[in-house]
Design a protein around this motif. Structure first.
Motif, PDB file in Angstrom:
ATOM      1  N   GLY A   1      14.515  34.349  40.213  1.00 34.02           N
ATOM      2  CA  GLY A   1      15.406  35.262  40.927  1.00 34.02           C
ATOM      3  C   GLY A   1      15.158  35.400  42.407  1.00 34.02           C
ATOM      4  O   GLY A   1      15.886  36.110  43.087  1.00 34.02           O
TER       5      GLY A   1
ATOM      6  N   CYS B   1      19.662  27.193  41.581  1.00 37.14           N
ATOM      7  CA  CYS B   1      20.635  28.277  41.732  1.00 37.14           C
ATOM      8  C   CYS B   1      21.315  28.280  43.093  1.00 37.14           C
ATOM      9  O   CYS B   1      22.139  29.147  43.381  1.00 37.14           O
ATOM     10  CB  CYS B   1      19.964  29.633  41.499  1.00 37.14           C
TER      11      CYS B   1
ATOM     12  N   GLU C   1      25.840  36.332  34.200  1.00 38.48           N
ATOM     13  CA  GLU C   1      24.778  36.019  35.146  1.00 38.48           C
ATOM     14  C   GLU C   1      23.412  36.218  34.502  1.00 38.48           C
ATOM     15  O   GLU C   1      23.224  37.123  33.704  1.00 38.48           O
ATOM     16  CB  GLU C   1      24.875  36.924  36.376  1.00 38.48           C
ATOM     17  N   ASN C   2      22.473  35.354  34.868  1.00 31.46           N
ATOM     18  CA  ASN C   2      21.099  35.480  34.412  1.00 31.46           C
ATOM     19  C   ASN C   2      20.187  35.115  35.576  1.00 31.46           C
ATOM     20  O   ASN C   2      20.595  34.419  36.501  1.00 31.46           O
ATOM     21  CB  ASN C   2      20.830  34.559  33.217  1.00 31.46           C
ATOM     22  N   VAL C   3      18.971  35.578  35.530  1.00 29.12           N
ATOM     23  CA  VAL C   3      17.987  35.246  36.557  1.00 29.12           C
ATOM     24  C   VAL C   3      17.666  33.752  36.450  1.00 29.12           C
ATOM     25  O   VAL C   3      17.474  33.225  35.353  1.00 29.12           O
ATOM     26  CB  VAL C   3      16.713  36.097  36.373  1.00 29.12           C
TER      27      VAL C   3
ATOM     28  N   ILE D   1      20.473  33.566  40.883  1.00 30.52           N
ATOM     29  CA  ILE D   1      21.134  33.736  39.578  1.00 30.52           C
ATOM     30  C   ILE D   1      21.815  32.443  39.147  1.00 30.52           C
ATOM     31  O   ILE D   1      22.182  31.603  39.971  1.00 30.52           O
ATOM     32  CB  ILE D   1      22.189  34.874  39.583  1.00 30.52           C
TER      33      ILE D   1
END
Length: 66
Positions: A41, A53, A33-35, A58
């Motif tokens: 975010g 997203c 997972e990444n912002v 995320i």
């Protein structure tokens, strides 16, 4: 008593719709997972759900290895 993980393969990717910003389904080996880079975010852009997203804030991205 039922086990929440019963019938699920360990380490198997989860099924479900991918968001446009995802490289792979959640749980895919070599990803994490990444912002979200578009909404930073928050899950929102201009007061609406972030299309990149899906409003989660995320994205799933490949992890660089070497």
């Amino acid at each position: 008593m039922s086990d929440a993980n019963e019938g699920k393969a360990s380490g198997a990717p989860q099924t479900g719709a991918l968001n446009p910003g995802d490289d792979a389904p959640p749980g895919t080996p070599g990803t994490g997972e990444n912002v979200c880079p578009q909404c930073q975010g928050s899950g929102k852009l201009s007061g609406a759900e972030c299309p990149n997203c899906g409003g989660s804030g995320i994205v799933i991205e490949g992890i660089a290895g070497g």
